[in-house]
Motif scaffolding. Structure first.
Motif, PDB file in Angstrom:
ATOM      1  N   GLU A  49       0.835  -1.021   0.187  1.00  0.00           N
ATOM      2  CA  GLU A  49      -0.117  -0.114  -0.105  1.00  0.00           C
ATOM      3  C   GLU A  49       1.224   1.403   0.078  1.00  0.00           C
ATOM      4  O   GLU A  49       1.659   1.794   1.034  1.00  0.00           O
ATOM      5  N   VAL A  50       0.934   2.118  -0.958  1.00  0.00           N
ATOM      6  CA  VAL A  50       1.456   2.966  -0.922  1.00  0.00           C
ATOM      7  C   VAL A  50       1.088   4.188  -0.286  1.00  0.00           C
ATOM      8  O   VAL A  50       1.514   4.833  -0.277  1.00  0.00           O
ATOM      9  N   VAL A  51      -0.529   4.622  -1.596  1.00  0.00           N
ATOM     10  CA  VAL A  51      -0.801   6.108  -1.524  1.00  0.00           C
ATOM     11  C   VAL A  51      -2.325   6.138  -0.528  1.00  0.00           C
ATOM     12  O   VAL A  51      -2.929   4.587  -0.809  1.00  0.00           O
ATOM     13  N   VAL A  52      -2.338   6.503  -0.125  1.00  0.00           N
ATOM     14  CA  VAL A  52      -4.437   6.725   0.588  1.00  0.00           C
ATOM     15  C   VAL A  52      -4.962   7.271   0.303  1.00  0.00           C
ATOM     16  O   VAL A  52      -4.155   8.736   0.165  1.00  0.00           O
ATOM     17  N   ILE A  53      -6.002   7.130  -0.672  1.00  0.00           N
ATOM     18  CA  ILE A  53      -7.107   8.366  -1.327  1.00  0.00           C
ATOM     19  C   ILE A  53      -8.216   7.965  -0.039  1.00  0.00           C
ATOM     20  O   ILE A  53      -8.880   7.234   0.081  1.00  0.00           O
ATOM     21  N   GLU A  54      -8.975   9.280  -0.189  1.00  0.00           N
ATOM     22  CA  GLU A  54      -9.467   8.799   0.567  1.00  0.00           C
ATOM     23  C   GLU A  54     -10.591   9.847   0.196  1.00  0.00           C
ATOM     24  O   GLU A  54     -10.828  11.596  -0.251  1.00  0.00           O
ATOM     25  N   SER A  55     -12.195   9.424  -0.439  1.00  0.00           N
ATOM     26  CA  SER A  55     -12.882  10.017  -1.140  1.00  0.00           C
ATOM     27  C   SER A  55     -14.022  10.408   0.211  1.00  0.00           C
ATOM     28  O   SER A  55     -14.257  10.100   1.010  1.00  0.00           O
ATOM     29  N   VAL A  56     -15.211  11.371  -0.302  1.00  0.00           N
ATOM     30  CA  VAL A  56     -16.175  11.399   0.544  1.00  0.00           C
ATOM     31  C   VAL A  56     -16.911   9.688   1.301  1.00  0.00           C
ATOM     32  O   VAL A  56     -17.337   9.714   1.994  1.00  0.00           O
ATOM     33  N   LYS A  57     -16.695   9.521   0.080  1.00  0.00           N
ATOM     34  CA  LYS A  57     -17.296   7.875   0.917  1.00  0.00           C
ATOM     35  C   LYS A  57     -16.570   7.071   1.203  1.00  0.00           C
ATOM     36  O   LYS A  57     -17.036   6.021   2.674  1.00  0.00           O
ATOM     37  N   ALA A  58     -15.310   7.022   1.355  1.00  0.00           N
ATOM     38  CA  ALA A  58     -14.634   5.638   1.694  1.00  0.00           C
ATOM     39  C   ALA A  58     -13.251   6.371   1.106  1.00  0.00           C
ATOM     40  O   ALA A  58     -12.430   6.970   1.056  1.00  0.00           O
ATOM     41  N   ALA A  59     -12.461   4.995   2.356  1.00  0.00           N
ATOM     42  CA  ALA A  59     -10.783   5.402   2.027  1.00  0.00           C
ATOM     43  C   ALA A  59     -10.443   4.484   1.408  1.00  0.00           C
ATOM     44  O   ALA A  59     -10.239   3.097   1.299  1.00  0.00           O
ATOM     45  N   SER A  60      -9.488   4.817   0.180  1.00  0.00           N
ATOM     46  CA  SER A  60      -9.024   3.285  -0.950  1.00  0.00           C
ATOM     47  C   SER A  60      -7.018   3.444  -0.166  1.00  0.00           C
ATOM     48  O   SER A  60      -6.763   4.777  -0.008  1.00  0.00           O
ATOM     49  N   ASP A  61      -6.423   2.235  -1.054  1.00  0.00           N
ATOM     50  CA  ASP A  61      -5.582   2.392  -1.373  1.00  0.00           C
ATOM     51  C   ASP A  61      -4.697   2.241  -3.059  1.00  0.00           C
ATOM     52  O   ASP A  61      -5.294   1.481  -3.380  1.00  0.00           O
ATOM     53  N   ILE A  62      -3.766   2.806  -3.219  1.00  0.00           N
ATOM     54  CA  ILE A  62      -3.228   2.774  -4.652  1.00  0.00           C
ATOM     55  C   ILE A  62      -2.104   1.366  -3.794  1.00  0.00           C
ATOM     56  O   ILE A  62      -1.040   1.565  -2.937  1.00  0.00           O
ATOM     57  N   LEU A  63      -1.928   0.743  -4.635  1.00  0.00           N
ATOM     58  CA  LEU A  63      -0.905  -0.669  -4.590  1.00  0.00           C
ATOM     59  C   LEU A  63       0.208  -0.521  -5.092  1.00  0.00           C
ATOM     60  O   LEU A  63      -0.070  -0.443  -6.475  1.00  0.00           O
ATOM     61  N   ALA A  64       1.800  -0.684  -4.879  1.00  0.00           N
ATOM     62  CA  ALA A  64       2.462  -0.205  -5.851  1.00  0.00           C
ATOM     63  C   ALA A  64       2.328  -1.286  -7.053  1.00  0.00           C
ATOM     64  O   ALA A  64       2.386  -2.862  -6.839  1.00  0.00           O
ATOM     65  N   PRO A  65       2.396  -1.394  -8.291  1.00  0.00           N
ATOM     66  CA  PRO A  65       2.266  -2.263  -8.973  1.00  0.00           C
ATOM     67  C   PRO A  65       3.386  -3.033  -9.269  1.00  0.00           C
ATOM     68  O   PRO A  65       3.780  -4.439  -9.975  1.00  0.00           O
ATOM     69  N   VAL A  66       5.033  -2.459  -9.243  1.00  0.00           N
ATOM     70  CA  VAL A  66       5.733  -3.248  -9.416  1.00  0.00           C
ATOM     71  C   VAL A  66       6.548  -3.243  -8.391  1.00  0.00           C
ATOM     72  O   VAL A  66       6.800  -1.919  -7.831  1.00  0.00           O
ATOM     73  N   ASP A  67       7.628  -3.098  -7.457  1.00  0.00           N
ATOM     74  CA  ASP A  67       9.285  -3.167  -7.486  1.00  0.00           C
ATOM     75  C   ASP A  67       9.728  -2.145  -7.395  1.00  0.00           C
ATOM     76  O   ASP A  67       9.404  -1.914  -8.845  1.00  0.00           O
ATOM     77  N   GLY A  68      10.188  -1.082  -6.616  1.00  0.00           N
ATOM     78  CA  GLY A  68      10.828  -0.393  -6.982  1.00  0.00           C
ATOM     79  C   GLY A  68      10.933   0.913  -5.879  1.00  0.00           C
ATOM     80  O   GLY A  68      11.047   0.051  -4.612  1.00  0.00           O
ATOM     81  N   GLU A  69      11.279   2.057  -6.741  1.00  0.00           N
ATOM     82  CA  GLU A  69      11.998   3.099  -5.074  1.00  0.00           C
ATOM     83  C   GLU A  69      10.598   4.484  -6.021  1.00  0.00           C
ATOM     84  O   GLU A  69      11.260   4.693  -7.014  1.00  0.00           O
ATOM     85  N   VAL A  70       9.977   5.137  -4.626  1.00  0.00           N
ATOM     86  CA  VAL A  70       9.605   5.776  -4.613  1.00  0.00           C
ATOM     87  C   VAL A  70      10.950   7.508  -4.924  1.00  0.00           C
ATOM     88  O   VAL A  70      11.443   7.851  -4.284  1.00  0.00           O
ATOM     89  N   VAL A  71      11.158   8.063  -6.263  1.00  0.00           N
ATOM     90  CA  VAL A  71      11.954   8.508  -6.530  1.00  0.00           C
ATOM     91  C   VAL A  71      11.563  10.369  -6.547  1.00  0.00           C
ATOM     92  O   VAL A  71      11.741  10.740  -6.576  1.00  0.00           O
ATOM     93  N   GLU A  72       9.871  10.282  -6.699  1.00  0.00           N
ATOM     94  CA  GLU A  72       8.801  11.779  -6.757  1.00  0.00           C
ATOM     95  C   GLU A  72       7.941  11.528  -6.336  1.00  0.00           C
ATOM     96  O   GLU A  72       7.268  10.391  -6.568  1.00  0.00           O
ATOM     97  N   VAL A  73       7.166  12.147  -5.608  1.00  0.00           N
ATOM     98  CA  VAL A  73       5.508  12.144  -4.961  1.00  0.00           C
ATOM     99  C   VAL A  73       4.568  13.545  -5.174  1.00  0.00           C
ATOM    100  O   VAL A  73       5.361  15.007  -6.086  1.00  0.00           O
TER     101      VAL A  73
END
Lengths: 119, 379
Positions: A49-73
């Motif tokens: 789980e890399v990112v959490v997105i909260e909408s008015v309705k619910a919390a969701s995660d963005i999962l890492a699609p591949v292995d790697g290093e976060v270099v920019e957000v």
């Protein structure tokens, strides 16, 4: 552009993979009100789980699609989470991953295959 | 992307075995996204939760709440006797409710917990009661066990709510008499949609009406209202954010059979005449009325932008667990996250700094006065 079954889009920029969510996903989520971004230089493994997105309705995660290093957000999302609804496939990218071998993206869907998935 | 609490990908057919609203096709025609809720297929949103919420606060929103239970209580002998029987089930005065008036009520259990919250109205020769969808069957069984065949479920009527500052203008175009109503008045109006049972009340903190309409007239009434510029269809999503900002309890979340009216901060609903007892759960409720309860429902304002949703654990500054969030999300009119929850009485004062644990991190949150948005009822 490549697409995952988790409704993420992946775009190659040099040796980096830019990750966002599709228009379909943004519509399903509804109005996004909060985005929690990962720390820079985090090593992520596929499915983390890399990112959490909260909408008015619910919390969701963005999962890492591949292995790697976060270099920019995308810091703009922290102050303007509504950008995810306004421009999900453009300005509302979430993070960039440095990956060893870009051929890992071959496993993902192209635009036509993704269009079939969401019907 | 993976949704924690509302799956993007549907498994099986979640809409199987659900009841359909009489206005189902109208909702779909207006772009509703339908979801399962309390055994019904309900519109969760139309244009979008945020836009619908703000529209309701600025103009007028039309809600289909036909999933709720409508029940008539018709006296076997006389209204006074029925009122006394009904009062045995609630810490609320029924006998003193004047004809043409509506009141908030609470069905309690023997432990002082809340079986359901409801609205009831004195309509002269009977009471009209509206109960929560999820409790409807249990409520009818409970009422029938105590009141017998005086309990008559209404099975041929839809229930619409028209809420917002322009609600009176809009409804008065169809039913001029509503302009004379005050908050919590009820009236019956003969219209081309059939006899409407109208109350000036709702679940948003806004002025507005709830309208019981025969099935046959429901679509005509809804279309007539939606044809007005100031009226837009509103889904369950905005209904929830509106009632949360208004500090109103959602049954099964903010109140349930284990919370008492005193803990829930609903003592205003217990009239002085009932503070001598004579209702289910009176021993505990009267004790808490005089001595206070161990915990209290409070408003909560998270400091950052991260919403604190139901289930978030609350801690005092020294790390002691003090309570739990029971409802929370983003308040579109507040422009920030808002929540409600229960905390130990010692930590319930407005302004108390607490911490809520969100995804393993303890984030600052302050106890706040309810409602978050002042009510604009027409008193």
């Amino acid at each position: 552009m490549k697409y995952t079954e988790e409704h993420e889009w992946l775009r190659v920029e040099g040796d980096h993979v830019v990750v966002g969510i599709t228009e379909h996903a943004a519509t399903q989520l509804g109005d996004v009100v909060f985005v929690e971004l990962p720390e820079l230089e985090t090593q992520v493994a596929t499915g983390d789980e890399v990112v959490v997105i909260e909408s008015v309705k619910a919390a969701s995660d963005i999962l890492a699609p591949v292995d790697g290093e976060v270099v920019e957000v995308n810091e703009e999302l922290a102050s303007n989470p509504g950008l995810v609804n306004e421009d999900p496939t453009g300005r509302a990218w979430f993070f960039k991953l440095k990956v060893e071998d870009l051929s890992v993206l071959d496993q993902f869907m192209d635009e036509d295959e993704y269009a079939d998935l969401i019907g | 992307m993976w949704c924690r609490d509302s799956g993007l990908t549907e498994r099986g057919d979640p809409m199987a075995d659900l009841q359909r609203l009489p206005l189902h096709d109208l909702h779909v025609e207006h772009g509703a996204r339908m979801v399962p809720f309390a055994g019904w297929e309900m519109p969760v949103q139309f244009e979008g939760v945020m836009a619908e919420h703000l529209h309701t606060r600025a103009k007028a929103g039309l809600f289909d709440v036909s999933h709720m239970g409508q029940v008539l209580l018709k006296p076997r002998t006389d209204m006074a006797t029925l009122a006394a029987e009904f009062e045995a089930l609630m810490p609320v005065s029924v006998a003193a409710l004047a004809e043409g008036r509506q009141r908030y009520g609470l069905l309690t259990n023997d432990q002082g917990g809340i079986r359901d919250d409801l609205m009831f109205a004195n309509r002269g020769d009977h009471f009209y009661v509206v109960v929560n969808a999820g409790c409807k069957d249990a409520d009818i069984a409970h009422l029938t066990a105590h009141l017998g065949d005086q309990v008559r479920p209404v099975t041929d009527r839809a229930l619409l709510a028209l809420q917002g500052p322009r609600a009176e203008d809009a409804l008065a175009q169809l039913v001029p008499a509503v302009a004379t109503m005050r908050f919590m008045d009820v009236l019956t109006a003969d219209t081309l949609f059939g006899p409407l049972w109208i109350s000036r009340s709702g679940y948003t903190g806004e002025d507005g009406f709830e309208i019981s309409v025969p099935f046959g007239g429901a679509e005509g009434l809804a279309r007539a209202l939606l044809a007005m510029d100031e009226v837009a269809p509103i889904g369950l999503g905005a209904r929830d954010s509106l009632r949360l900002e208004a500090g109103l309890c959602l049954y099964g979340h903010d109140i349930d059979e284990h919370t008492t009216p005193v803990e829930a901060g609903l003592t205003w609903a217990i009239q002085k005449s009932r503070r001598g007892g004579g209702f289910a759960g009176d021993a505990r409720i009267l004790r808490e009325l005089s001595d206070g309860s161990e915990r209290l429902r409070v408003g909560l304002l998270p400091e950052g932008r991260a919403p604190m949703r139901e289930g978030v654990a609350l801690f005092a500054a020294d790390g002691t667990p003090v309570g739990t969030v029971t409802s929370g999300g983003f308040g579109p009119s507040v422009g920030a996250p808002v929540a409600m929850g229960y905390v130990a009485a010692a930590h319930a004062a407005v302004g108390t700094p607490l911490f809520g644990e969100v995804r393993g991190k303890r984030l600052p949150v302050t106890v706040a006065a309810l409602p978050f948005i002042p009510a604009s009822y027409k008193r």
